[in-house]
Design an enzyme around this catalytic site. Structure first.
Site, PDB file in Angstrom:
ATOM      1  CG  PHE A  31      -6.473   5.974  -2.091  1.00  0.00           C
ATOM      2  CD1 PHE A  31      -7.172   6.866  -1.294  1.00  0.00           C
ATOM      3  CD2 PHE A  31      -6.708   4.622  -1.918  1.00  0.00           C
ATOM      4  CE1 PHE A  31      -8.080   6.423  -0.349  1.00  0.00           C
ATOM      5  CE2 PHE A  31      -7.611   4.160  -0.973  1.00  0.00           C
ATOM      6  CZ  PHE A  31      -8.298   5.072  -0.186  1.00  0.00           C
ATOM      7  CD  GLU A  33      -1.497   4.841  -2.613  1.00  0.00           C
ATOM      8  OE1 GLU A  33      -2.528   4.191  -2.351  1.00  0.00           O
ATOM      9  OE2 GLU A  33      -0.686   5.230  -1.735  1.00  0.00           O
ATOM     10  CG  LEU A  89      -1.782  -1.255   1.416  1.00  0.00           C
ATOM     11  CD1 LEU A  89      -2.680  -1.095   2.617  1.00  0.00           C
ATOM     12  CD2 LEU A  89      -2.600  -1.557   0.167  1.00  0.00           C
ATOM     13  CG  HIS A 132     -12.731   6.413  -0.151  1.00  0.00           C
ATOM     14  ND1 HIS A 132     -12.306   6.935   1.044  1.00  0.00           N
ATOM     15  CD2 HIS A 132     -12.332   5.123  -0.166  1.00  0.00           C
ATOM     16  CE1 HIS A 132     -11.684   5.991   1.738  1.00  0.00           C
ATOM     17  NE2 HIS A 132     -11.680   4.890   1.024  1.00  0.00           N
ATOM     18  CD  GLN A 191      -7.777  -0.017  -2.990  1.00  0.00           C
ATOM     19  OE1 GLN A 191      -7.774   0.501  -1.890  1.00  0.00           O
ATOM     20  NE2 GLN A 191      -7.435  -1.281  -3.185  1.00  0.00           N
TER      21      GLN A 191
END
Length: 334
Positions: free
Chosen positions: A86, A60, A58, A129, A82
């Site tokens: 992010f 980026e 995890l 998100h 994702q």
């Protein structure tokens, strides 16, 4: 024609690209065993093996840095961020290395990679998100940016992006992942070509990605009131199809740009400037914009107030100085 949703079309594009070229690899957070948060990579690890589609830590910035190194070794990475917000930890890698490597090496090295970004709102996602980050990428020389609005274009543009010798940021509208339509899923128009989705004569609506469907709904509603609106789907933001947009606005004489992202200094501002520069003597009214609000992305219960809707588009179209509207400042008293 067979029926697919956008997630299935993207999955098919990845599968076909992996089968066609052994140098294509797919990786990112949870794209392997899980098949991705939105199941876009479902089944690829089973079919092609864990060396062609695999999970990463995890991190980026690490994903992008690793991908840059793989391009130098002759691979064509397709990586997934994702969620849109992010991707920001990887932004320095994208701007400083992905976008500049060809120029820095005078063409000795290319970066044939695709950065897939599930982006924009409409799903009731919480902060980090849902975001509309296209302006950052469009403003960065060296990157190409695609934003499909249809199932067919999701397949076409992703295949074109994977085959492109330059890096492509591929923006996938989250709210459209499970929208279905009939499509043969063929490699169609290249990057840099817009599409007239609905013909019209009174004004042009220019949009891309998740806002195209909203623009089409607005055009349908306007037709009930006797107003004919043309709708253009840009398909790719870089390269930008000036010819299609200019030809439409010169025909209609009026233009409204629709985007989900906040308005200030956004992609819509660039489009409005380009239209004004190229169509000034054909315009019957100023170019107007409909956009998200200039605020941090709101919580789910307030999302509908932030996103452009049909009513906001129609209200903006009504402001395009029609013949039945007379500004009192223009009236000369006897």
């Amino acid at each position: 024609m067979p029926r697919h949703n956008m997630a299935q079309a993207l999955n098919t594009a990845l599968r076909d690209a992996l089968a066609a070229d052994p140098n294509v690899v797919v990786f990112g957070e949870d794209v392997g065993t899980l098949g991705g948060v939105f199941r876009v990579t479902d089944g690829l690890t089973r079919e092609f093996g864990a060396d062609r589609c695999f999970d990463t830590p995890l991190a980026e910035s690490g994903i992008i840095g690793f991908a840059v190194g793989m391009t130098m070794a002759g691979f064509k990475p397709v990586v997934e961020m994702q969620f849109d917000a992010f991707a920001y930890p990887a932004f320095e890698q994208i701007v400083s290395h992905v976008a500049k490597l060809r120029n820095r090496t005078r063409g000795a090295l290319t970066v044939p990679m695709v950065i897939r970004v599930p982006y924009a709102g409409g799903i009731g996602g919480v902060e980090h998100h849902c975001d509309s980050s296209e302006a950052y990428y469009v403003h960065t020389p060296g990157l190409k940016v695609a934003a499909p609005a249809t199932v067919g274009d999701a397949y076409t543009l992703l295949r074109r992006a994977i085959d492109d010798p330059d890096p492509v940021v591929f923006l996938e509208p989250k709210r459209l992942y499970f929208a279905s339509e009939d499509s043969d899923l063929t490699i169609g128009e290249p990057l840099g070509s817009a599409e007239v989705r609905r013909a019209g004569t009174d004004a042009t609506l220019v949009s891309y990605g998740p806002s195209v469907g909203v623009a089409l709904d607005a055009a349908k509603a306007a037709a009930e009131d006797g107003r004919s609106l043309e709708v253009i789907d840009l398909r790719t933001l870089v390269p930008f199809d000036d010819a299609t947009v200019t030809a439409s606005v010169r025909r209609t004489g009026r233009c409204v740009v629709v985007q989900e992202a906040q308005g200030f200094a956004g992609v819509g501002a660039e489009i409005a400037a380009r239209v004004q520069e190229r169509c000034f003597h054909h315009l019957q009214a100023p170019v107007l914009r409909v956009s998200g609000l200039d605020i941090p992305y709101p919580p789910p219960k307030l999302e509908r107030l932030h996103l452009p809707g049909v009513d906001r588009i129609l209200d903006t179209v009504d402001r395009l100085q029609w013949d039945d509207q007379v500004d009192p400042r223009w009236t000369v008293s006897a």
